[in-house]
Design an enzyme around this catalytic site. Structure first.
Site, PDB file in Angstrom:
ATOM      1  N   HIS A 223      34.936  17.540  22.798  1.00 19.16           N
ATOM      2  CA  HIS A 223      34.973  18.498  21.873  1.00 19.16           C
ATOM      3  C   HIS A 223      35.714  19.779  22.488  1.00 19.16           C
ATOM      4  O   HIS A 223      35.710  20.974  21.658  1.00 19.16           O
ATOM      5  CB  HIS A 223      33.556  19.079  21.074  1.00 19.16           C
ATOM      6  CG  HIS A 223      32.944  18.244  20.184  1.00 19.16           C
ATOM      7  ND1 HIS A 223      33.690  17.399  19.277  1.00 19.16           N
ATOM      8  CD2 HIS A 223      31.777  17.761  20.299  1.00 19.16           C
ATOM      9  CE1 HIS A 223      32.782  16.578  18.688  1.00 19.16           C
ATOM     10  NE2 HIS A 223      31.587  16.638  19.493  1.00 19.16           N
TER      11      HIS A 223
ATOM     12  N   ASP B 178      32.934   7.754  19.710  1.00 17.42           N
ATOM     13  CA  ASP B 178      31.939   8.764  19.457  1.00 17.42           C
ATOM     14  C   ASP B 178      31.802   9.048  17.941  1.00 17.42           C
ATOM     15  O   ASP B 178      32.692   9.035  17.311  1.00 17.42           O
ATOM     16  CB  ASP B 178      31.997   9.976  20.105  1.00 17.42           C
ATOM     17  CG  ASP B 178      30.848  10.979  20.238  1.00 17.42           C
ATOM     18  OD1 ASP B 178      30.142  11.092  21.053  1.00 17.42           O
ATOM     19  OD2 ASP B 178      30.721  11.472  19.249  1.00 17.42           O
TER      20      ASP B 178
ATOM     21  N   HIS C 213      30.960  11.600  16.377  1.00 19.59           N
ATOM     22  CA  HIS C 213      31.865  12.756  16.165  1.00 19.59           C
ATOM     23  C   HIS C 213      33.291  12.682  16.619  1.00 19.59           C
ATOM     24  O   HIS C 213      33.696  12.187  17.508  1.00 19.59           O
ATOM     25  CB  HIS C 213      31.088  13.934  16.795  1.00 19.59           C
ATOM     26  CG  HIS C 213      29.631  14.228  16.461  1.00 19.59           C
ATOM     27  ND1 HIS C 213      28.875  13.617  17.274  1.00 19.59           N
ATOM     28  CD2 HIS C 213      29.022  14.712  15.240  1.00 19.59           C
ATOM     29  CE1 HIS C 213      27.525  13.761  16.638  1.00 19.59           C
ATOM     30  NE2 HIS C 213      27.617  14.232  15.680  1.00 19.59           N
TER      31      HIS C 213
ATOM     32  N   ASP D 273      26.600   7.604  19.891  1.00 14.09           N
ATOM     33  CA  ASP D 273      25.820   8.128  18.853  1.00 14.09           C
ATOM     34  C   ASP D 273      26.270   7.558  17.450  1.00 14.09           C
ATOM     35  O   ASP D 273      25.486   8.153  16.358  1.00 14.09           O
ATOM     36  CB  ASP D 273      25.793   9.702  18.939  1.00 14.09           C
ATOM     37  CG  ASP D 273      27.319  10.167  19.097  1.00 14.09           C
ATOM     38  OD1 ASP D 273      28.220   9.346  19.093  1.00 14.09           O
ATOM     39  OD2 ASP D 273      27.480  11.530  19.195  1.00 14.09           O
TER      40      ASP D 273
END
Length: 309
Positions: free
Chosen positions: A125, A162, A164, A246
């Site tokens: 991120h 991931d 996200h 995740d």
């Protein structure tokens, strides 16, 4: 198949507030499962500290210097609602950078066929000039750029599963024709980027957003029908994996509802592709994964696949 595991105890010293999902126990869980006898054949190395020159391959110098100077001597400082620094954060982050680069060098030099970097905090991120979503520097992007600079490879790809979206990696590679970024991720979900129409200036960004509860079949279809064909066409000479776990069904932060074996499956798919264009070279860098049991199961499936077992 020779697989290198890179880690360092400094990853335990990045402290987060009580109840924060990105916590040192994640590293203890990974170390526990990879300490089992079935992983005895892994090569193991400690992550060295990376240099600021490496970080500047992907991040603005002003941002790098600001982050270095605000690292606290005691307590926690908050950079946003999700992202904080403790006295041990800087070393953990820089060993995350150094570990990703050391793993890349081992794979590029032929010392190892592939590698898994088990460090925290995560990185995907972190944008060119700001931290975000538990992340400070983008280790996967730095590793890919370092491989280009040191070994002269023409094309590298970062593949991110991931749950996200890796807005940071997308930001860093948006205008770079020599880098491909591919991502499956849940939408709507933090950070809100990653729509299929976000393709970069050179059509080298490949986003395959998934809806809540899409599960294994749609995750695998996204790879089979979109990501793997685009990667094959791009023919990367190195694949770096942003390995976030995740999307596992146990994870508290999302609900795509994958099983551990989905991560084994996608790892084998990427290994097959890397065998065709990259001499088998894969470097995997840990990102998310916040349920400890789900993280252990998923890491075990991923590393088992890397080992060719």
């Amino acid at each position: 198949m020779t697989t290198l595991l890179v880690s360092h105890p400094a990853s335990l010293d990045h402290l987060t507030p009580p109840g924060h999902p990105e916590r040192p126990d994640r590293m203890r869980a990974v170390a526990q499962v990879l300490g089992e006898s079935r992983f005895d054949t892994l090569l193991r190395e400690e992550a060295p500290e990376g240099s600021l020159d490496l970080v500047r391959l992907c991040h603005d110098e002003r941002y790098v210097e600001e982050l270095r100077h605000i690292a606290p001597d005691k307590g926690l400082i908050y950079l946003d609602g999700d992202t904080s620094m403790s006295p041990g954060t800087w070393e953990a982050v820089m060993r995350g950078v150094g570990g990703a680069v050391a793993a890349t060098e081992a794979v590029m030099s032929g010392k190892a066929d592939n590698a898994f970097v088990a460090m925290r905090p995560p990185g995907h991120h972190a944008e060119i000039n700001r931290p975000m979503g538990f992340c400070f520097f983008d280790h996967a992007a730095i590793a890919a750029r370092h491989a280009q600079r040191k070994y002269g490879i023409a094309r590298a790809a970062v593949v991110d599963f991931d749950v996200h979206h890796g807005n940071g990696t997308q930001d860093i590679f948006w205008a770079d024709a020599t880098m491909m970024y591919c991502s499956t991720h849940q939408m709507p979900l933090f950070p809100g980027t990653g729509a299929s129409g976000e393709r970069g200036e050179h059509d080298t960004i490949v986003n395959a957003p998934l809806a809540p509860n899409d599960g294994s079949a749609r995750f695998r279809a996204a790879f089979d029908n979109l990501i793997l064909p685009q990667l094959t066409k791009f023919a990367p000479e190195l694949i770096v994996v942003s390995a976030g776990f995740d999307a596992h069904r146990r994870d508290p932060l999302a609900n795509i509802n994958l099983d551990a074996e989905d991560f084994g499956w996608v790892t084998r798919k990427l290994m097959d592709l890397a065998g065709k264009s990259a001499g088998g070279r894969i470097v995997s860098v840990l990102e998310g994964g916040y349920d400890l049991q789900g993280l252990k199961e998923s890491v075990a499936a991923h590393v088992t696949a890397l080992m060719g077992a």
